[in-house]
Design a protein around this motif. Sequence first.
Motif, PDB file in Angstrom:
ATOM      1  N   GLU A   1       0.826  -1.210   0.000  1.00 32.71           N
ATOM      2  CA  GLU A   1       0.000   0.000   0.000  1.00 32.71           C
ATOM      3  C   GLU A   1       0.863   1.264   0.000  1.00 32.71           C
ATOM      4  OE1 GLU A   1      -2.355  -0.598   3.452  1.00 32.71           O
ATOM      5  OE2 GLU A   1      -3.663  -2.108   2.520  1.00 32.71           O
ATOM      6  N   LEU A   2       2.003   1.210   0.711  1.00 25.91           N
ATOM      7  CA  LEU A   2       2.900   2.373   0.781  1.00 25.91           C
ATOM      8  C   LEU A   2       3.718   2.551  -0.489  1.00 25.91           C
ATOM      9  CD1 LEU A   2       4.219   2.059   4.444  1.00 25.91           C
ATOM     10  CD2 LEU A   2       2.835   3.936   3.532  1.00 25.91           C
ATOM     11  N   TYR A   3       4.165   1.423  -1.064  1.00 24.23           N
ATOM     12  CA  TYR A   3       5.061   1.460  -2.223  1.00 24.23           C
ATOM     13  C   TYR A   3       4.517   0.532  -3.311  1.00 24.23           C
ATOM     14  CZ  TYR A   3       8.088   3.244   1.486  1.00 24.23           C
ATOM     15  OH  TYR A   3       8.606   3.956   2.539  1.00 24.23           O
ATOM     16  N   PRO A   4       3.461   0.962  -4.012  1.00 21.97           N
ATOM     17  CA  PRO A   4       2.765   0.079  -4.968  1.00 21.97           C
ATOM     18  C   PRO A   4       3.548  -0.255  -6.235  1.00 21.97           C
ATOM     19  CG  PRO A   4       1.864   2.306  -5.047  1.00 21.97           C
ATOM     20  CD  PRO A   4       2.810   2.276  -3.901  1.00 21.97           C
ATOM     21  N   LEU A   5       4.743   0.345  -6.412  1.00 23.36           N
ATOM     22  CA  LEU A   5       5.533   0.057  -7.606  1.00 23.36           C
ATOM     23  C   LEU A   5       6.706  -0.887  -7.317  1.00 23.36           C
ATOM     24  CD1 LEU A   5       5.687   3.623  -9.238  1.00 23.36           C
ATOM     25  CD2 LEU A   5       4.039   1.789  -9.652  1.00 23.36           C
ATOM     26  N   GLN A   6       6.798  -1.367  -6.079  1.00 23.17           N
ATOM     27  CA  GLN A   6       7.930  -2.210  -5.681  1.00 23.17           C
ATOM     28  C   GLN A   6       7.549  -3.698  -5.771  1.00 23.17           C
ATOM     29  OE1 GLN A   6      11.026  -1.150  -4.988  1.00 23.17           O
ATOM     30  NE2 GLN A   6      10.349   0.942  -5.441  1.00 23.17           N
ATOM     31  N   PRO A   7       8.097  -4.440  -6.724  1.00 18.70           N
ATOM     32  CA  PRO A   7       7.670  -5.831  -6.947  1.00 18.70           C
ATOM     33  C   PRO A   7       7.997  -6.763  -5.780  1.00 18.70           C
ATOM     34  CG  PRO A   7       9.598  -5.324  -8.284  1.00 18.70           C
ATOM     35  CD  PRO A   7       9.127  -4.024  -7.707  1.00 18.70           C
ATOM     36  N   PHE A   8       9.082  -6.461  -5.043  1.00 19.53           N
ATOM     37  CA  PHE A   8       9.450  -7.377  -3.948  1.00 19.53           C
ATOM     38  C   PHE A   8       8.354  -7.454  -2.895  1.00 19.53           C
ATOM     39  CE2 PHE A   8      11.064  -8.197   0.307  1.00 19.53           C
ATOM     40  CZ  PHE A   8      11.661  -9.440   0.118  1.00 19.53           C
ATOM     41  N   PHE A   9       7.694  -6.331  -2.631  1.00 21.01           N
ATOM     42  CA  PHE A   9       6.661  -6.320  -1.596  1.00 21.01           C
ATOM     43  C   PHE A   9       5.456  -7.167  -2.019  1.00 21.01           C
ATOM     44  CE2 PHE A   9       8.526  -1.954  -0.500  1.00 21.01           C
ATOM     45  CZ  PHE A   9       9.454  -2.534   0.362  1.00 21.01           C
ATOM     46  N   TYR A  10       5.140  -7.162  -3.332  1.00 17.89           N
ATOM     47  CA  TYR A  10       4.081  -8.043  -3.829  1.00 17.89           C
ATOM     48  C   TYR A  10       4.503  -9.512  -3.646  1.00 17.89           C
ATOM     49  CZ  TYR A  10       1.818  -4.055  -6.137  1.00 17.89           C
ATOM     50  OH  TYR A  10       1.167  -2.862  -6.412  1.00 17.89           O
ATOM     51  N   PHE A  11       5.766  -9.792  -3.965  1.00 16.08           N
ATOM     52  CA  PHE A  11       6.261 -11.162  -3.803  1.00 16.08           C
ATOM     53  C   PHE A  11       6.163 -11.607  -2.350  1.00 16.08           C
ATOM     54  CE2 PHE A  11       9.996 -13.501  -2.206  1.00 16.08           C
ATOM     55  CZ  PHE A  11       9.657 -14.764  -2.680  1.00 16.08           C
ATOM     56  N   ALA A  12       6.646 -10.766  -1.429  1.00  7.95           N
ATOM     57  CA  ALA A  12       6.635 -11.129  -0.010  1.00  7.95           C
ATOM     58  C   ALA A  12       5.204 -11.333   0.486  1.00  7.95           C
ATOM     59  CB  ALA A  12       7.334 -10.048   0.816  1.00  7.95           C
TER      60      ALA A  12
END
Length: 309
Positions: free
Chosen positions: A235-246
């Motif tokens: 939600e804070l960094y919607p362009l960061q793929p690692f956070f989607y992966f995690a």
Amino acid sequence: MKDLFFFLVIMVAVLGSQFSYAQEEKIIETEESAEVFLEEYTDEFQEAFFEATKQKGIQNYDRAVNLFLECKQLDSENEAIDHELAKTYLLDKQFFNAEKYAVEAIIADPTNYWYLDTLVEIIEKQSNTIESVQTTIPFKNHELQKNLSLVYYKREKFNDALIVVNQLPVSAFKEQLINKIEDALSRKSSVLNVKKPGSVIVNNDPVKSLELNLEQQISLEQFTMVESKAKEAVELYPLQPFFYFAYGLALHKNNKDSQAIDVLQSSLDYLFDNQKLANRVYQTLSDAYTKTNNFSKANEYLRKIKPGF
């Protein structure tokens, strides 16, 4: 030679049924007791067991299963045969049948370390947890719980081991294993350059700092915490793929595979040239699709994984 081989195999099965943490150094083998044991079995049983073991060794699993089932008919109360069937089905990747016989073996002898070790392996191959069979096995048996904590400890699932051992009454075993687990977690945390599990890694880049903290929690298999933190990170960094992966990995590990698939597929829009992360996403997507029985999709993502990254 055949008799000698059978003797060794059957004794391993018998001794395995007597293994426990407190007995590791007390296993005693004598020729006299072995001979008495072998006399309890018919030639037909011995021949079938020997041939089944041989066929399993050369990866002829169908034939091995049929022979072990013959042994089962000759001695329906022998849980060692259930264990052999579980191991053979596991090798053949027939996880449903493997789990069935592993559970039967554990029900017959809840104190057997090796039976439980095999059951845990079967469950993990299906990306499940012990909770999936908790109501079908005598889970409250203290010896079973002691063995389970050891199984997790030896597999370096230290947090799982800690959860189980903390349910046991106060004992020397409990104290010693908790100390070992805490030492292991401390060493693991040192490798990750942190003081203790859950501590914050200092970094001037907030995105990198959050990523490092999530990696730490993933390595410690703290997937409930990962799910919460990664969801906030997306939600804070919607362009960061690692956070989607995690986030997707945590959902998968927490048995929320439909949600995991949606989140992981969203990460694909932001991966760009990060092949290492892409491989992790593809592997987790494959695992999640496998758990939802969509094997064609699971294989599709497996084929996308590129070696060398």
